[in-house]
Motif scaffolding. Structure first.
Motif, short mmCIF file in Angstrom:
data_model
loop_
_atom_site.label_atom_id
_atom_site.label_comp_id
_atom_site.label_asym_id
_atom_site.label_seq_id
_atom_site.Cartn_x
_atom_site.Cartn_y
_atom_site.Cartn_z
N ASP A 111 0.82 -1.21 0.00
CA ASP A 111 0.00 0.00 0.00
C ASP A 111 0.86 1.27 0.00
O ASP A 111 0.33 2.37 0.00
N ASP A 158 -9.45 -2.22 2.63
CA ASP A 158 -8.85 -0.89 2.47
C ASP A 158 -7.37 -0.96 2.14
O ASP A 158 -6.85 -0.13 1.37
N LYS A 162 -5.94 0.62 -1.31
CA LYS A 162 -4.82 1.57 -1.36
C LYS A 162 -3.72 1.07 -2.29
O LYS A 162 -3.11 1.86 -3.04
#
Length: 421
Positions: A111, A158, A162
């Motif tokens: 990420d 998430d 990302k």
């Protein structure tokens, strides 16, 4: 091996024969040379990458075999790719996964990847006059063991959202730096080994994740987004969240590219018939040329009937500007340079064979209802001297004709690959 004089003589005879059916071989070779093929980097090191080179593959994929000489660093991988480009004619891109960044020994979360981690690839691509494509890597990671973009845990979703956002920015960077649009392709290994109860909610979560990833609009001159389905994977035999129907709907609704991988469907199902259908609803698609064998995908591409059928569907309708062609296989049981060369050469041979068809004549025969002539001509044209055209094409591009490339690979193996442990 033929000498250059014999190659030219054979080509002139072939040119005359094709000319009688209305095919200008000089012109088709010019067109063939402009079709770009994206060469996947992961054949060279068995999909290990440089994030954690010793890490085992997980997430529904596997490379089998232990042939000596795999690339151990980005420099070796680029060196091997340079050798491949000496063996295959035409224009090319290189397709990178996120795990092929160069992180300088620092532990970098997926990420957190940035364009700077791929600067060396960009500078090399400029030197080699290549484009670059990209893929976020949503496998072989502790947070990918159960699921990624469809995971019920929002924190895990998430993380991967990302990662995919960062990957799109890297694709944009490639396009800006190289002047060739980067295709950034998303494939996830989410699914179940056995029969699930809930098939809807994982797909709903995947759709929401993709919507968030695609929220920022990026100029298509720099980056093109693609989504890729698969019918199954190792450990995902009963259900994949990212099915063909899901991604077909998503691509149509959101105007992304749809990736059709030749190895990602049922063994009796082919993608050649899908191409003229999906291009009625999509402006562009991504094609991964691969080869399924029973319940497995990603074998080295051979010049079989389906590869020829895929090429025919691209060329007969002038779709070569709408179909982004890449190869996708990984075989660690044979010389990796040879695997690349075989796959890329066969892909371009299939395109050449399609270009050598007198398409308008065949269409007229079909429209007139003369199906006897249609079948007869299609079969007779298979024996036309396409090999002489291919050898000539290679020769004028200073690429080894016929099987001469194989000895070059063997020499490279003796001098370079055999020294790698």
């Amino acid at each position: 091996m033929q000498n250059k004089e014999n190659i030219i003589k054979s080509y002139e005879l072939a040119k005359e024969q094709y000319g009688k059916i209305g095919v200008d071989t000089d012109e088709i070779l010019k067109r063939l040379d402009e079709i770009m093929i994206s060469v996947h980097c992961w054949q060279g090191d068995d999909v290990q990458g440089f994030e954690n080179p010793e890490g085992a593959l997980t997430g529904g994929i596997q490379a089998t075999g232990n042939y000596p000489g795999k690339a151990r660093s980005a420099d070796e991988l680029r060196q091997d790719l340079e050798m491949v480009f000496k063996l295959v004619p035409g224009k090319h891109k290189v397709n990178l996964h996120a795990i092929y960044g160069e992180f300088g020994g620092e532990k970098t979360g997926r990420d957190e990847i940035k364009p700077e981690h791929f600067r060396n690839w960009v500078e090399w691509a400029k030197k080699m006059n290549l484009g670059l494509d990209f893929n976020p890597t949503l496998f072989s990671h502790p947070l990918a063991e159960e699921a990624t973009l469809s995971h019920p845990d929002k924190k895990i979703r998430d993380y991967w959202i990302k990662h995919c956002k960062a990957s799109r920015k890297i694709g944009e960077y490639f396009g800006k730096e190289l002047g060739i649009p980067c295709v950034t392709n998303i494939w996830i290994p989410d699914g179940y080994k056995d029969i699930p109860v809930d098939r809807y909610m994982p797909r709903k979560r995947l759709k929401e994740s993709l919507d968030e990833i695609m929220k920022e609009k990026i100029n298509p001159e720099y980056n093109l987004d693609a989504v890729e389905s698969k019918v199954f994977g190792l450990g995902l035999e009963s259900y994949t969240v990212g099915s063909h129907e899901f991604y077909m709907g998503y691509a149509v609704e959101n105007k992304t590219l749809l990736c059709l991988d030749a190895g990602h469907f049922h063994p009796t199902e082919v993608i050649s018939d899908k191409i003229p259908s999906v291009l009625l609803f999509l402006d562009q698609i991504l094609l991964h040329v691969s080869r399924p064998v029973k319940w497995d995908s990603d074998h080295v591409v051979i010049l079989d009937d389906e590869l020829r059928a895929i090429a025919n569907q691209i060329i007969r309708y002038d779709f070569d500007k709408r179909v982004h062609i890449g190869i996708d296989f990984f075989d660690a049981s044979i010389n990796r340079i040879a695997a690349w060369a075989i796959g890329v050469r066969n892909t371009r041979k299939a395109l050449m064979l399609a270009l050598l068809e007198p398409v308008e004549k065949l269409k007229e025969t079909e429209l007139s209802g003369d199906f006897t002539s249609r079948l007869a001509l299609l079969e007779e044209y298979k024996m036309y001297p396409a090999g002489a055209v291919w050898d000539y094409y290679c020769s004028v591009k200073n690429i080894p004709a016929g099987e001469a490339w194989l000895e070059i690979v063997k020499e490279y193996e003796r001098n370079e690959l055999s020294k790698r442990s």
